[in-house]
Design a protein around this motif. Structure first.
Motif, PDB file in Angstrom:
ATOM      1  N   TRP A 161       0.816  -1.225   0.000  1.00  0.00           N
ATOM      2  CA  TRP A 161       0.000   0.000   0.000  1.00  0.00           C
ATOM      3  C   TRP A 161       0.847   1.272   0.000  1.00  0.00           C
TER       4      TRP A 161
ATOM      5  N   ASP B 126      -8.900   2.728   7.472  1.00  0.00           N
ATOM      6  CA  ASP B 126      -7.889   3.262   6.550  1.00  0.00           C
ATOM      7  C   ASP B 126      -8.485   3.670   5.201  1.00  0.00           C
TER       8      ASP B 126
ATOM      9  N   GLN C 273      -4.179  -3.939  13.773  1.00  0.00           N
ATOM     10  CA  GLN C 273      -2.937  -3.304  14.224  1.00  0.00           C
ATOM     11  C   GLN C 273      -3.076  -2.586  15.572  1.00  0.00           C
TER      12      GLN C 273
ATOM     13  N   TRP D 180      -6.861   2.582  18.108  1.00  0.00           N
ATOM     14  CA  TRP D 180      -5.567   2.488  17.412  1.00  0.00           C
ATOM     15  C   TRP D 180      -5.230   3.881  16.864  1.00  0.00           C
TER      16      TRP D 180
ATOM     17  N   ARG E 198      -3.134   5.235  14.678  1.00  0.00           N
ATOM     18  CA  ARG E 198      -3.037   5.598  13.255  1.00  0.00           C
ATOM     19  C   ARG E 198      -4.424   5.582  12.600  1.00  0.00           C
TER      20      ARG E 198
ATOM     21  N   TRP F  52      -6.054   8.471  10.450  1.00  0.00           N
ATOM     22  CA  TRP F  52      -6.657   8.291   9.109  1.00  0.00           C
ATOM     23  C   TRP F  52      -8.072   8.859   9.108  1.00  0.00           C
TER      24      TRP F  52
ATOM     25  N   TYR G  27       4.631   0.015  12.285  1.00  0.00           N
ATOM     26  CA  TYR G  27       3.765  -0.536  11.241  1.00  0.00           C
ATOM     27  C   TYR G  27       2.826  -1.575  11.839  1.00  0.00           C
TER      28      TYR G  27
HETATM   29  N1  GLY Z   1      -2.404  -0.407   6.160  1.00  0.00           N
HETATM   30  C1  GLY Z   1      -2.447   0.910   6.595  1.00  0.00           C
HETATM   31  C2  GLY Z   1      -1.799   1.141   7.894  1.00  0.00           C
HETATM   32  O1  GLY Z   1      -0.995   0.319   8.345  1.00  0.00           O
HETATM   33  O2  GLY Z   1      -2.061   2.164   8.467  1.00  0.00           O
END
Ligand code: GLY
Length: 367
Positions: free
Chosen positions: A52, A150, A212, A220, A222, A226, A338
């Motif tokens: 990505w 995302d 994640q 989360w 991130r 987003w 990540y």
């Molecule tokens: N796949 C998008 C992220 O790890 O934020």
């Protein structure tokens, strides 16, 4: 009116440092698209989980061209953009906005060449093919029953393609995806879930989940970044006030839950996290907050968002985060994350963190 504070001289130094790091990367490893570093060294063949990130290197080269006006960066930016053009037909990922908004959108905005716009339109149309009528969402790369927060960063290119080609059905798909995401993944306190799972037979939303983050019901960082950025972008593209409200709720949650320096951990709810920082979430949030400062209708909140974005950037420009005083570190920003569970890019430089950091610096210096 309050006077604008002086711009931190470290912002310009950070861009000079970034130019040096990127010059080395594209010279030593031409046509490679590393995603994260390993002990600070770009990892050229590590597991990626999903592909990505290939637009973020070209995107940084475009930003350096826009910042400096130096033709070397334009030539490199065009080259790295052309390398990913075939991905406009890639149906395996939900990330074509990440790939093409950071590269071809910048390229088209600078040149107005119709063939470049056609690539953007095709990428948006390909994204639209992910739509599930039952459930009303574009599915993630992982499975047809899976919706990711995302994708709010990628739905903008679907709106764009629809508007450019006057395709009402494609625009309706993009709108319905956003409304489903808002209903299923954004909570009452403004926090977000990473993933939603649907029943493929009936389309019923079953539950929140995460890949994640810490837990299905946790926040989360991130994903939150987003959301605040993505819902803001969609408000800008549609004028639909519901998305501005959602973006501002997500921003409020980010600011309430993050320590005063502006950099969150990977997940706000995880007790005793092993790593204190997820710098890429902070970089994304800074850039998204700069957008929100221009989108909001409230002058006081505009000031708050901009000041908070500058606070994040000030922190990211300290030697704790900016690698300019870390010998032999090949990335720009340290302390990104990540995929902690998979052990990928843990406390490292990550390519999207670099991109959104440069994007935020560019906005402060030029817009
Ligand atoms: N796949 C998008 C992220 O790890 O934020």
């Amino acid at each position: 009116m309050m006077a604008e504070p002086c711009i931190n001289p470290r912002y310009e130094e950070a861009l000079v440092f970034a130019a040096g790091q990127l010059d080395r990367l594209v010279t030593r490893h031409p046509d490679q698209f590393p995603m994260y570093t390993r002990s600070g060294v770009w990892n050229l063949d590590g597991e990626s989980w999903t592909n990505w990130c290939e637009g973020f290197l070209g995107g940084q080269l475009w930003l350096l061209y826009q910042h400096s006006g130096d033709e070397i960066w334009r030539v490199r930016a065009e080259h790295y953009s052309r390398l990913i053009e075939p991905r406009k037909l890639d149906r395996n990922v939900h990330d074509l906005g990440f790939l093409f908004w950071s590269t071809y959108k910048r390229w088209y905005d600078l040149t107005g060449v119709p063939a470049i716009n056609e690539v953007l339109i095709q990428a948006g149309r390909t994204m639209g093919l992910r739509f599930k009528e039952k459930g009303q969402y574009m599915c993630s790369f992982l499975a047809e029953d899976s919706l990711f927060i995302d994708i709010m960063m990628n739905v903008g290119i679907v709106f764009y393609a629809a508007q450019q080609s006057k395709d009402a059905e494609l625009e309706s798909i993009a709108l319905r995806h956003c409304l489903t995401t808002r209903r299923a993944l954004v909570r009452g306190d403004g926090s977000t879930a990473h993933e939603g799972i649907f029943d493929l037979g009936s389309g019923e939303f079953l539950r929140q989940s995460t890949q994640q983050g810490w837990r299905a019901d946790s926040a989360w960082a991130r994903g939150q970044a987003w959301a605040l950025y993505g819902f803001g972008t969609v408000y800008g593209l549609t004028g639909d006030e519901r998305f501005l409200e959602t973006a501002e709720a997500c921003a409020r949650f980010y600011m309430e839950r993050t320590p005063a320096h502006g950099v969150p951990p990977n997940d706000w709810d995880e007790p005793h996290p092993a790593y204190a920082y997820e710098s890429s979430a902070a970089a994304i949030a800074a850039s998204g907050l700069l957008n929100l400062a221009k989108l909001t209708h409230d002058w006081g909140r505009a000031r708050l968002y901009r000041d908070y974005a500058l606070k994040i950037l000030d922190t990211l420009c300290t030697p704790e985060f900016l690698a300019d005083q870390t010998p032999s570190w090949e990335g720009i920003l340290k302390h990104g994350m990540y995929h902690q569970r998979k052990g990928l890019g843990v406390d490292e430089s990550v390519m999207w963190g670099e991109y959104f950091f440069l994007e935020a610096l560019y906005k402060v210096l030029h817009e």
